[in-house]
Design a protein around this motif. Structure first.
Motif, mmCIF file in Angstrom:
data_model
loop_
_atom_site.group_PDB
_atom_site.id
_atom_site.type_symbol
_atom_site.label_atom_id
_atom_site.label_comp_id
_atom_site.label_asym_id
_atom_site.label_seq_id
_atom_site.Cartn_x
_atom_site.Cartn_y
_atom_site.Cartn_z
ATOM 1 N N ASP A 1 -24.236 -10.016 12.552
ATOM 2 C CA ASP A 1 -24.665 -9.933 10.872
ATOM 3 C C ASP A 1 -23.854 -10.849 10.331
ATOM 4 O OD1 ASP A 1 -26.414 -7.777 11.465
ATOM 5 O OD2 ASP A 1 -24.870 -6.208 11.107
ATOM 6 N N ALA A 2 -22.904 -11.583 10.879
ATOM 7 C CA ALA A 2 -22.124 -12.636 10.060
ATOM 8 C C ALA A 2 -22.591 -14.073 10.545
ATOM 9 C CB ALA A 2 -20.845 -12.680 10.598
ATOM 10 N N VAL A 3 -23.915 -14.479 9.666
ATOM 11 C CA VAL A 3 -24.398 -15.725 10.096
ATOM 12 C C VAL A 3 -23.630 -16.687 9.265
ATOM 13 C CG1 VAL A 3 -26.650 -16.973 10.124
ATOM 14 C CG2 VAL A 3 -26.550 -14.464 10.470
ATOM 15 N N VAL A 4 -23.218 -17.608 9.994
ATOM 16 C CA VAL A 4 -22.387 -18.635 9.521
ATOM 17 C C VAL A 4 -23.048 -20.250 9.114
ATOM 18 C CG1 VAL A 4 -20.470 -20.202 9.310
ATOM 19 C CG2 VAL A 4 -20.124 -17.771 10.159
ATOM 20 N N PHE A 5 -23.499 -20.563 8.025
ATOM 21 C CA PHE A 5 -24.119 -21.655 7.662
ATOM 22 C C PHE A 5 -23.397 -22.853 7.220
ATOM 23 C CE2 PHE A 5 -27.129 -18.100 6.600
ATOM 24 C CZ PHE A 5 -28.077 -18.294 7.537
ATOM 25 N N ASP A 6 -23.833 -23.915 8.129
ATOM 26 C CA ASP A 6 -23.036 -25.331 7.594
ATOM 27 C C ASP A 6 -23.776 -25.908 6.260
ATOM 28 O OD1 ASP A 6 -24.641 -27.389 10.404
ATOM 29 O OD2 ASP A 6 -25.263 -26.677 8.370
ATOM 30 N N GLY B 1 -32.071 -5.671 0.608
ATOM 31 C CA GLY B 1 -31.270 -4.768 0.784
ATOM 32 C C GLY B 1 -30.982 -4.294 2.191
ATOM 33 N N LEU B 2 -31.474 -5.009 3.119
ATOM 34 C CA LEU B 2 -31.137 -4.339 4.553
ATOM 35 C C LEU B 2 -29.749 -4.888 4.923
ATOM 36 C CD1 LEU B 2 -34.624 -5.487 6.176
ATOM 37 C CD2 LEU B 2 -33.938 -3.224 5.265
ATOM 38 N N GLU B 3 -29.043 -4.221 5.700
ATOM 39 C CA GLU B 3 -27.833 -4.338 5.970
ATOM 40 C C GLU B 3 -27.584 -3.636 7.590
ATOM 41 O OE1 GLU B 3 -25.034 -2.727 3.219
ATOM 42 O OE2 GLU B 3 -25.536 -3.953 1.539
ATOM 43 N N GLY B 4 -26.377 -4.337 8.158
ATOM 44 C CA GLY B 4 -26.175 -3.680 9.646
ATOM 45 C C GLY B 4 -27.315 -3.608 10.561
ATOM 46 N N LEU B 5 -27.625 -2.581 10.946
ATOM 47 C CA LEU B 5 -28.581 -2.238 12.188
ATOM 48 C C LEU B 5 -29.910 -2.614 11.598
ATOM 49 C CD1 LEU B 5 -27.016 0.829 14.013
ATOM 50 C CD2 LEU B 5 -27.149 -1.914 14.868
ATOM 51 N N ALA C 1 -34.893 -5.815 11.507
ATOM 52 C CA ALA C 1 -35.949 -6.413 10.674
ATOM 53 C C ALA C 1 -35.981 -8.052 11.375
ATOM 54 C CB ALA C 1 -35.638 -6.536 9.397
ATOM 55 N N MET C 2 -34.788 -8.329 11.784
ATOM 56 C CA MET C 2 -34.746 -9.949 12.192
ATOM 57 C C MET C 2 -35.606 -9.825 13.555
ATOM 58 S SD MET C 2 -33.412 -12.358 10.432
ATOM 59 C CE MET C 2 -33.066 -13.484 12.027
#
Length: 334
Positions: A109-114, A282-286, A291-292
């Motif tokens: 869930d931790a998507v890091v963007f440059d 508002g979607l989080e975690g699982l 959804a992705m």
């Protein structure tokens, strides 16, 4: 048909892999031989997307205009700089990627963007020597044995550098333009919030919609009114606004029209960053991971005909509007 987020993502691939480099252009299919000869040997200097259309700029004031239409898609191959969402979805950039993006790792869930809005290339070990099949009919990425690879299928135009090749197949439009012609094409398009999120663009969209008797469900698909919205985003934007798709534009309250513009800007940015048309908030975690990965878990009404509305339980309706399928809730959008 690709919607605006896909075209912006393809443009980013050209920015990363082609801009600033000398390009060899050819037309393996032969249908674009004159245009390819005009571009061959020029340095690519710019890559832009406006809604569903993209413009690749070359030295000498030459521009390649591409509209993918229903069947167009780009394939990239070679030492490609790519972001993690493209890699995880096997690089389907062209036809709408509804298959899903499967995130892996200890904290997916931790998507890091440059700074470019993409996942950091250092985190994925790019560039990668690979071939990306960027269409729904050929979904798998594969290792690249030789470079450049042989063209596959009816390649309208091939753009080649020392390390990367891009093949275009099946576009609706593919032509070389001068700057004046580019301005003429862009001038006919509605505003794109990724290019201009300012008050003038909002006012232009609002004023056009507010004077039209045309149903709002058709106006949102009109690329002369607003750029980039296709069938998926139309259905989801209208539901999020609780707006009946048959309402004439001039009868839609001004504040609702302005909120449609701001909501389109939000959803478009999410689509570019994630590679998916994520339209549920508002979607989080699982729930977010699901959804992705799965269209059924990320839309309010699109492709949910006959199923109960997620809000009120009324069955979602499917009808045809503007020769395209329209999904909506007759209760929430009454």
């Amino acid at each position: 048909m690709p919607e605006g987020h896909s075209v912006h993502r393809i443009t980013r691939q050209f920015e990363r892999n082609f801009v600033g480099r000398l390009v060899r252009a050819s037309s393996p299919q032969g249908r674009f031989a004159d245009g390819a000869a005009d571009l061959d040997g020029r340095r690519m200097v710019d890559a832009r997307a406006v809604g569903k259309q993209m413009f690749l700029g070359f030295e000498g004031d030459r521009w390649l205009r591409v509209h993918l239409g229903m069947y167009g898609a780009w394939d990239f191959a070679g030492d490609i700089l790519l972001d993690a969402t493209i890699a995880s979805a096997n690089g389907r950039m062209g036809q709408t990627n509804q298959t899903g993006t499967f995130l892996e790792g200890p904290n997916p869930d931790a998507v890091v963007f440059d700074t470019a809005g993409e996942n950091s290339v250092t985190s994925i070990g790019a560039p990668r020597r690979t071939r990306l099949r960027m269409s729904e009919s050929e979904k798998e990425g594969s290792a690249l044995e030789t470079f450049p690879p042989e063209p596959i299928g009816q390649v309208r135009v091939r753009l080649l550098t020392d390390t990367v090749v891009a093949d275009l197949r099946g576009p609706t439009a593919c032509e070389v333009l001068d700057p004046t012609q580019v301005e003429q094409v862009v001038g006919k398009l509605g505003p794109d919030p990724l290019l201009d999120a300012g008050p003038d663009a909002e006012e232009r969209f609002t004023s056009v919609v507010r004077r039209k008797p045309t149903p709002i469900g058709l106006l949102l698909m009109d690329q002369n009114v607003v750029s980039g919205i296709g069938n998926v985003y139309r259905a989801e934007l209208l539901f999020r606004a609780r707006l009946n798709p048959h309402t004439p534009g001039r009868l839609v309250p001004e504040e609702t029209v302005r909120e449609l513009w701001h909501d389109w800007a939000r959803l478009l940015r999410i689509g570019v960053e994630t590679g998916q048309m994520m339209t549920m908030d508002g979607l989080e975690g699982l729930a977010w991971r699901a959804a992705m990965a799965n269209r059924d878990d990320r839309h309010w009404v699109y492709k949910r005909e006959g199923l109960p509305c997620r809000v009120c339980g009324t069955n979602i309706v499917l009808e045809e509007m503007g020769a395209r399928k329209l999904y909506w809730c007759p209760n929430c959008q009454a």
